[in-house]
Write an enzyme that holds these catalytic residues in place. Structure first.
Site, PDB file in Angstrom:
ATOM      1  N   ASN A  68       0.704  -1.224   0.013  1.00 14.55           N
ATOM      2  CA  ASN A  68      -0.007  -0.039  -0.047  1.00 14.55           C
ATOM      3  C   ASN A  68       0.800   1.328  -0.019  1.00 14.55           C
ATOM      4  OD1 ASN A  68      -1.764   2.017   0.375  1.00 14.55           O
ATOM      5  ND2 ASN A  68      -2.730   1.040   2.165  1.00 14.55           N
ATOM      6  N   ASP A  69       1.705   1.486   1.046  1.00  8.42           N
ATOM      7  CA  ASP A  69       2.212   2.649   1.157  1.00  8.42           C
ATOM      8  C   ASP A  69       3.505   2.984   0.359  1.00  8.42           C
ATOM      9  OD1 ASP A  69       0.632   3.644   3.324  1.00  8.42           O
ATOM     10  OD2 ASP A  69       2.007   2.646   4.799  1.00  8.42           O
ATOM     11  N   VAL A  70       3.981   1.795  -0.238  1.00 10.27           N
ATOM     12  CA  VAL A  70       4.949   1.925  -1.056  1.00 10.27           C
ATOM     13  C   VAL A  70       4.645   2.253  -2.760  1.00 10.27           C
ATOM     14  CG1 VAL A  70       6.643   0.488   0.339  1.00 10.27           C
ATOM     15  CG2 VAL A  70       5.132  -0.740  -1.252  1.00 10.27           C
ATOM     16  N   VAL A  71       3.314   2.160  -2.968  1.00 15.80           N
ATOM     17  CA  VAL A  71       2.674   2.500  -4.136  1.00 15.80           C
ATOM     18  C   VAL A  71       1.811   3.741  -4.045  1.00 15.80           C
ATOM     19  CG1 VAL A  71       3.025   0.025  -5.039  1.00 15.80           C
ATOM     20  CG2 VAL A  71       0.795   0.861  -3.748  1.00 15.80           C
ATOM     21  N   ALA A  89       0.328   3.265   7.457  1.00 17.01           N
ATOM     22  CA  ALA A  89       0.663   4.723   7.689  1.00 17.01           C
ATOM     23  C   ALA A  89      -0.555   5.505   8.034  1.00 17.01           C
ATOM     24  CB  ALA A  89       1.554   5.426   6.592  1.00 17.01           C
TER      25      ALA A  89
END
Lengths: 451, 99
Positions: A377-380, A418
């Site tokens: 999620n956060d890394v994209v 996050a």
């Protein structure tokens, strides 16, 4: 002579670590390092005047059985917990070595030995308690979200000051009780230091604890005047430090920021969640994948949670049989420890050449037909690139939104760790498949047979 | 400071630089095995633990020594074994997909 044999062990560590850095030689490197350890242990047994073999042998047997059982039985998805636990045991051992020396001598040291005894006890204990809090978070025994009070930083500063003050007192007085207070303060510092750090920051924390376990061993080496400990500990301290820096870089955050910001967790969900998304069925996804020329799979922590690595490999192979080019894009901090996703995909026999890192994969996305995101999620999250007000702004991301179609497999619309909503989910080109990662992969594979 | 202590510091600093040099270019795929292998090496503290445990039964120091040997051995044996287990998976030949 004994010193030279210890040096030989240290050389084996260095060569072993060097070989661990390349895929071809890594396994031999590990074995070489293990041989170095064996040499050091045998030399110690022969050299030191051991009066009670029973105690030594009992410890070796119990430790070997427990260690081997853990190593053999652990599932690859649980590797971050295990490494955290091993870090903790290593830290504890170093603190205990210093404590034993303290007991033996009654605390009557020179100032320099007193200071390394205190350092070894403090660093070892922090590593121990911090690692087991990390273990608890990774194992789900403690909530993964940041746990903390507003006054957390003040408490930690106070505890750190106590560690230093009690150490100074112990060194000055040459008595034991201040050192036990060092243990107590350091124990609490480890707990309160790691509790406020959330799950997604675990790659940084585990690397740091790894580094600390090395530093603890090195300080124990000063205590007993053994160069093998000093060298081995310094090597591990350096290795952990490099990984810590690399992980921090991959999140665009300084170490201080990770340790002290208590990032995320305060959920801001709901703000964007009313927006419509394109819900997809496994059949829709199978059609998109089946007619693509190139597919990039982006795995995240959700893949580990769902144990979806084998199902993902099966789907990848089925696509390749249809002539689709399949690669895997792995963000440095995907998962809960450095290299977590690589280990899982290796377990599932995904060929090493298909795994791309951040720099290799980003230029590929504009030519990619379908990006398949499993549990990341956060890394994209494009806000890291586009929205200067986003808490993760500046973090390098996998730019999956450059691809023609994006498929996101996710259990629900809940924001990532996050606590930041991900606009990617609401794009026109994004298909959302709400399901468990493994079940989704199996359903898509089944549907693909009919495409 | 004593000469022994100073030479210890020299060894520590040099070894740290060797470590930084040796490890700085490890591909991400090997990060986990590198970490668990390094972790096993940090169990070198077992050397101190064995010496401490052997100094005589019935003393507090020996009890601490016993605990130190146990925890260090878990670290060493478990660490090297699990690293080998991981690296064995990495070694499997990619050209043979098995179902």
């Amino acid at each position: 002579m004994v010193e030279l044999l210890y040096l030989g062990a240290a050389v084996l560590f260095i060569v072993g670590l060097k070989m661990l850095g390349s895929p071809r030689s890594a396994r031999r490197g590990n074995i070489l390092a293990a041989l170095g350890m064996l040499l050091a242990i045998v030399v110690t047994m022969v050299d030191s005047e051991i009066l009670s073999w029973r105690t030594v042998v009992a410890g070796l047997v119990v430790g070997s059985v427990v260690g081997a059982a853990l190593a053999i039985r652990v599932q690859m998805t649980a590797m971050p917990q295990l490494v955290a636990a091993f870090n903790g045991f290593g830290g504890a051992a170093s603190a205990l070595v210093a404590a034993a020396e303290l007991e033996r001598t009654g605390g009557n040291f020179s100032a320099e030995i007193g200071s390394v005894v205190a350092a070894s006890i403090a660093i070892g204990t922090v590593t121990f308690s911090g690692s087991f809090v990390a273990f608890g978070k990774l194992q789900g025994l403690i909530p993964g979200r940041p746990i903390g009070l507003k006054v957390q930083q003040a408490i930690n500063a106070l505890l750190a000051a106590n560690v230093i003050a009690f150490s100074a007192w112990g060194i000055a007085s040459g008595s034991l009780p201040p050192y036990w207070l060092v243990v107590a303060a350091a124990f609490l510092l480890g707990i309160f230091g790691v509790l406020p750090i959330g799950g997604a920051d675990m790659p940084v924390v585990i690397s740091l604890l790894n580094s600390l376990s090395g530093v603890a061993a090195a300080t124990a080496g000063f205590v007993i005047g053994n160069s093998a400990l000093i060298i081995g500990g310094a090597l591990v301290g350096a290795a952990g430090l490099i990984l810590t820096m690399q992980m921090g870089e991959a999140m665009n955050r300084s170490l201080a920021n990770v340790l002290f910001s208590g990032f995320g967790g305060t959920s801001t969900a709901g703000e964007m969640s009313d927006k419509p998304v394109n819900r997809a069925t496994p059949d829709d996804v199978a059609i998109a994948l089946g007619y693509a020329d190139s597919v990039v799979v982006v795995p995240g922590y959700g893949l580990a949670v769902a144990q979806a690595q084998h199902a993902t490999r099966d789907l990848g192979e089925a696509l390749e049989e249809r002539g689709v080019k399949v690669t895997y894009a792995i963000h440095p901090v995907a998962g809960r420890m450095p290299g977590h996703m690589n280990v899982l995909l290796a377990e599932a026999d995904v060929p090493y050449e298909q795994l791309l890192d951040l720099d290799q994969s980003n230029p590929q996305f504009p030519q990619t037909d379908v990006v398949l995101i499993v549990g990341a999620n956060d890394v994209v999250n494009p806000t890291a690139r586009d929205d200067a007000t986003s808490p993760i702004y500046g973090m390098p991301i996998l730019e999956v939104d450059e691809a023609r179609t994006v498929v996101v497999i996710k259990r629900s619309l809940s924001p990532g760790f996050a606590g930041i909503d991900n606009p990617l989910f609401y794009f026109d080109k994004t298909m959302m498949l709400f399901a468990d990662g493994k079940a989704a992969m199996e359903a898509i594979l089944k549907a693909l047979k009919d495409v | 400071m004593s000469a022994v202590f100073i030479s210890g510091i020299v060894v520590f600093v040099l070894a740290a630089f060797v470590g930084l040099e040796v490890i700085s270019k490890v591909p991400p795929t090997l990060h986990t095995p590198l970490m668990s292998g390094a972790n096993a090496i940090s169990g070198i503290t077992i050397v101190g633990a064995v010496a401490a445990a052997g100094i005589g039964e019935g003393t507090v120091a020996a009890v601490l020594g016993f605990l130190a040997v146990t925890t260090a051995t878990i670290n060493v044996v478990g660490g090297f074994m699990v690293t080998d287990r991981m690296l064995e998976m990495f070694k499997k030949k990619p050209s043979k997909p098995n179902g």
